[in-house]
Design a protein around this motif. Structure first.
Motif, PDB file in Angstrom:
ATOM      1  N   SER A  17       4.536  21.554  72.454  1.00 40.11           N
ATOM      2  CA  SER A  17       4.695  22.954  72.285  1.00 40.11           C
ATOM      3  C   SER A  17       4.942  23.390  73.913  1.00 40.11           C
ATOM      4  CB  SER A  17       3.418  23.838  71.837  1.00 40.11           C
ATOM      5  OG  SER A  17       2.468  23.387  72.507  1.00 40.11           O
ATOM      6  N   GLY A  18       4.298  22.638  74.860  1.00 41.54           N
ATOM      7  CA  GLY A  18       4.298  23.182  76.344  1.00 41.54           C
ATOM      8  C   GLY A  18       5.514  22.852  77.091  1.00 41.54           C
ATOM      9  N   PHE A  19       5.863  21.581  76.527  1.00 43.25           N
ATOM     10  CA  PHE A  19       7.196  21.143  77.171  1.00 43.25           C
ATOM     11  C   PHE A  19       8.381  21.841  76.264  1.00 43.25           C
ATOM     12  CE2 PHE A  19      10.916  18.353  76.672  1.00 43.25           C
ATOM     13  CZ  PHE A  19      11.271  18.069  77.843  1.00 43.25           C
ATOM     14  N   ALA A  23      10.970  23.929  78.706  1.00 46.46           N
ATOM     15  CA  ALA A  23      12.439  23.640  78.456  1.00 46.46           C
ATOM     16  C   ALA A  23      13.163  24.830  78.328  1.00 46.46           C
ATOM     17  CB  ALA A  23      12.622  22.565  77.447  1.00 46.46           C
ATOM     18  N   ARG A  24      12.869  25.808  77.407  1.00 45.54           N
ATOM     19  CA  ARG A  24      13.420  27.030  76.863  1.00 45.54           C
ATOM     20  C   ARG A  24      13.467  27.970  78.644  1.00 45.54           C
ATOM     21  NH1 ARG A  24       9.922  28.738  72.932  1.00 45.54           N
ATOM     22  NH2 ARG A  24       9.855  26.675  71.679  1.00 45.54           N
ATOM     23  N   SER A  28      16.826  29.222  80.197  1.00 45.33           N
ATOM     24  CA  SER A  28      17.148  30.498  80.307  1.00 45.33           C
ATOM     25  C   SER A  28      17.382  30.839  81.814  1.00 45.33           C
ATOM     26  CB  SER A  28      16.333  31.310  79.917  1.00 45.33           C
ATOM     27  OG  SER A  28      14.863  31.304  80.466  1.00 45.33           O
ATOM     28  N   VAL A  29      16.794  29.988  82.737  1.00 44.67           N
ATOM     29  CA  VAL A  29      16.796  30.360  84.195  1.00 44.67           C
ATOM     30  C   VAL A  29      18.168  29.847  84.774  1.00 44.67           C
ATOM     31  CG1 VAL A  29      15.599  30.079  86.443  1.00 44.67           C
ATOM     32  CG2 VAL A  29      14.452  30.936  84.609  1.00 44.67           C
ATOM     33  N   TYR A  30      18.409  28.650  84.478  1.00 46.48           N
ATOM     34  CA  TYR A  30      19.245  27.821  85.327  1.00 46.48           C
ATOM     35  C   TYR A  30      20.692  27.135  84.342  1.00 46.48           C
ATOM     36  CZ  TYR A  30      15.948  27.014  88.953  1.00 46.48           C
ATOM     37  OH  TYR A  30      14.971  27.020  89.930  1.00 46.48           O
ATOM     38  N   GLY A  31      20.708  27.753  83.292  1.00 52.18           N
ATOM     39  CA  GLY A  31      21.955  27.421  82.717  1.00 52.18           C
ATOM     40  C   GLY A  31      22.255  28.406  81.461  1.00 52.18           C
ATOM     41  N   GLY A  32      23.055  27.764  80.498  1.00 52.85           N
ATOM     42  CA  GLY A  32      23.309  28.413  79.304  1.00 52.85           C
ATOM     43  C   GLY A  32      24.472  29.519  79.431  1.00 52.85           C
TER      44      GLY A  32
END
Length: 59
Positions: A17-19, A23-24, A28-32
């Protein structure tokens, strides 16, 4: 033995759950989609500035 398995399951679930959360957040910060949208807007602005039909020109 059962307590050891329960501890391992808890540790694995916490790690998973931490990973997943990390990852989310990084996604959200660097891509998408927002990054792709920003690149599209930048290319449209560049095309607008280079267009011969543009009425607004800087001297």
């Amino acid at each position: 033995m059962e307590n050891e398995e329960r501890l391992f399951v808890w540790l694995a679930d916490t790690w998973r759950s931490g990973f997943s959360t990390w990852a989310r957040f990084m996604g959200s910060v660097y891509g998408g989609e927002p990054m792709a949208k920003a690149e599209e807007i930048a290319s449209l602005e560049q095309a607008y500035q280079n267009s011969p039909d543009t009425a607004e020109r800087e001297p």
